[in-house]
Design an enzyme around this catalytic site. Structure first.
Site, PDB file in Angstrom:
ATOM      1  CD  GLU A   1      -2.806   1.077   2.488  1.00  0.00           C
ATOM      2  OE1 GLU A   1      -3.678   1.956   2.608  1.00  0.00           O
ATOM      3  OE2 GLU A   1      -2.624   0.169   3.335  1.00  0.00           O
TER       4      GLU A   1
ATOM      5  N   GLY B   1      -7.843   5.147   7.714  1.00  0.00           N
ATOM      6  CA  GLY B   1      -8.532   5.100   8.980  1.00  0.00           C
ATOM      7  C   GLY B   1      -7.856   4.197   9.987  1.00  0.00           C
ATOM      8  CB  ALA B   2      -7.113   0.811  10.138  1.00  0.00           C
ATOM      9  CB  SER B   3      -2.497   1.335   8.387  1.00  0.00           C
ATOM     10  OG  SER B   3      -2.898   1.475   7.028  1.00  0.00           O
ATOM     11  CB  THR B   4      -0.166   6.284   9.017  1.00  0.00           C
ATOM     12  OG1 THR B   4       0.331   7.414   8.306  1.00  0.00           O
ATOM     13  CG2 THR B   4       0.824   5.914  10.123  1.00  0.00           C
ATOM     14  CD  GLN B   5       0.000   2.769   4.850  1.00  0.00           C
ATOM     15  OE1 GLN B   5      -0.439   2.096   5.767  1.00  0.00           O
ATOM     16  NE2 GLN B   5      -0.765   3.638   4.184  1.00  0.00           N
TER      17      GLN B   5
END
Length: 494
Positions: free
Chosen positions: A168, A208-212
């Site tokens: 992602e 909403g649930a992860s960051t990259q």
């Protein structure tokens, strides 16, 4: 006895018709050259099944490619009605039905003759990752329901899969660099060129649930598990990327509130990130339904929680910092937080998704200095709730959270990823670039086009404009001569 003048005229016209007709034939056949017709257009459909909603994108590209990779453009963006597919865990059939509207819109755009040749893929991100951790059988049921609906469409369904966090982040990096023309672009001289490696920008994504975070570091990537390599347009790119599950916007807010509940003696929580004057109630049970919330749940989960805002940004930052493990990286220059390896940030960055949405609401997308951004967020957090409500009507369900989100982004970027006052100016907060939505889907489609064989442009016989005009003139002369000869012949009979 000699021919009469009528007979001579007939003979002359007949000869002229023969010569003109032969000339026309030569011009149309002998002088014809091979020309290349425009390449056929191909289409692809990608569903981005995020934690809070699902979006569909239609992309198109010419069948002949540039160095084995298609030159892709966005043709359609559609947001499916309802929440993300992970929200339908208890009713999987509805997950598939929620995609029907956007799918019909996509198929209406793509010519029917190309439906069976159009690849279609659904990639699920952090919301389904969490559901897979919590209840793998429910996650499988959701994927099965989605696959049933999509496989019944006339498009070439490639599958519905769980997208790894690393993919992602890396595909989002491909997207932003592609739409900025930093991977390949068309020059004024009519040639495709690849810009220099040093011009590539980094990508900051927050769902909403992860960051990259993804970028090309200044030196070698020492932890190979954080390295992804692409070959696009004949050039190989190696990037650093890491995805932090449970550090997306919505899961951060849940974890923050759960921590405050744990430190409160009863069912009344004083929330420093909510504006003073705010008061609301919410059910306790859903707060502890996510694997991200690891705090011990209260015994009386069936009761409602009352939350009051205090509007204290200093206390809010302290509570947010408690979500990170910064001490695990002390003394290390190549570490972000929670013991995660990260080289020092380098170059320009584009921040999108919830990074953009939060800073857009706070009017901070015009690249203000760090001091201005910090002061703006703190000032907003200290506004009374009535003032905030009056200035932003119609945004009730998100309004109370912008203070926490703004301070969280500042904490993550500065203390987590290691941006400084000097490098802060290199971050741009954007939703789109070049008329294209920024996210992982376009990067996926670019990577996919390298797997689809290129088609050679079709050839056709054609004349140059001058030869074509001469041919038409001689054709008309031929017809005139034939008509003249016919008239003379009728006259001779009379």
């Amino acid at each position: 006895m000699g021919l009469t003048w009528k007979e001579r005229a007939f003979t002359a016209l007949l000869g002229a018709a023969a010569v003109s007709g032969l000339t026309t034939l030569i011009l149309f056949l002998v002088e014809a050259t091979n020309v290349l017709l425009p390449a056929d257009t191909k289409f692809g459909i990608v569903f981005d099944a995020g934690s809070s909603h699902t979006s569909l994108f239609v992309y198109q590209w010419l069948a002949n490619k540039e160095n084995d990779t298609g030159v892709v453009s966005q043709a359609l963006a559609c947001q499916a009605k309802g929440p993300g597919i992970s929200s339908y865990a208890s009713d999987p059939a509805q997950a598939g039905e929620s995609l029907q509207g956007c799918l019909e819109e996509a198929l209406a755009l793509i010519p029917k003759a190309k439906h069976q040749q159009t690849p279609m893929f659904l990639g699920a991100t952090a919301g389904m990752r969490l559901l897979s951790q919590k209840n793998s059988s429910q996650a499988e049921d959701v994927f099965a329901a989605v696959s049933r609906v999509l496989s019944q469409s006339p498009a070439d369904f490639w599958g519905a899969e769980l997208l790894a966090g690393q993919d992602e982040g890396a595909l989002g990096w491909v997207t932003i660099n592609y739409v900025l023309g930093l991977l390949v672009k068309y020059s004024f001289s009519g040639e495709w060129i690849r810009p220099l490696e040093g011009t590539l920008v980094g990508a900051l994504d927050m769902g909403g649930a992860s960051t990259q975070i993804t970028f090309v570091p200044g030196g070698p990537i020492l932890d190979t598990t954080t390295q992804v390599t692409f070959c696009l347009y004949g050039t190989e790119h190696s990037v650093y990327t890491h995805s932090y599950l449970c550090f997306g916007r919505d899961q951060m807010l849940n974890r923050l509130l759960a921590g405050l509940v744990q430190s409160s003696p009863g069912l009344l929580v004083r929330h420093p990130c909510y504006h003073s004057g705010y008061r609301g109630t919410l059910a306790l049970a859903p707060l502890y339904g996510s694997p991200c919330v690891q705090a011990a749940a209260p015994r009386d989960l069936g009761r409602n929680l009352t939350v009051e805002g205090t509007g204290n940004p200093g206390a809010c930052v302290a509570a947010i910092r408690g979500l990170f493990n910064f001490s695990s990286c002390e003394g290390r220059g190549d570490c972000a937080f929670d013991r995660v390896y990260q080289p020092p940030v380098r170059g320009q960055f584009y921040a999108f998704s919830n990074f953009y949405h939060t800073f857009h609401f706070l009017n901070l997308t015009s690249r203000p200095p760090l001091a201005t951004a910090n002061a703006t967020v703190w000032e907003f957090c200290q506004r009374p709730w009535k003032l905030v409500e009056a200035s932003s009507p119609g945004q009730d369900h998100r309004l109370r959270d912008y203070c926490a989100s703004g301070l969280y982004i500042l904490t993550l970027l500065l203390e987590g990823y290691g941006f400084s006052q000097e490098t802060w100016g290199g971050i741009e907060f954007r939703k789109q670039a070049g008329g294209t939505d920024i996210g992982w889907t376009l990067g996926y489609m670019l990577n996919l086009t390298s797997l689809i064989p290129a088609e050679a442009p079709a050839q056709w016989r054609a004349q140059s404009y001058g030869v074509w005009v001469a041919g038409v003139v001689f054709l008309v002369l031929t017809l005139v001569a034939i008509l003249g000869a016919t008239a003379v012949q009728l006259w001779l009979r009379d």
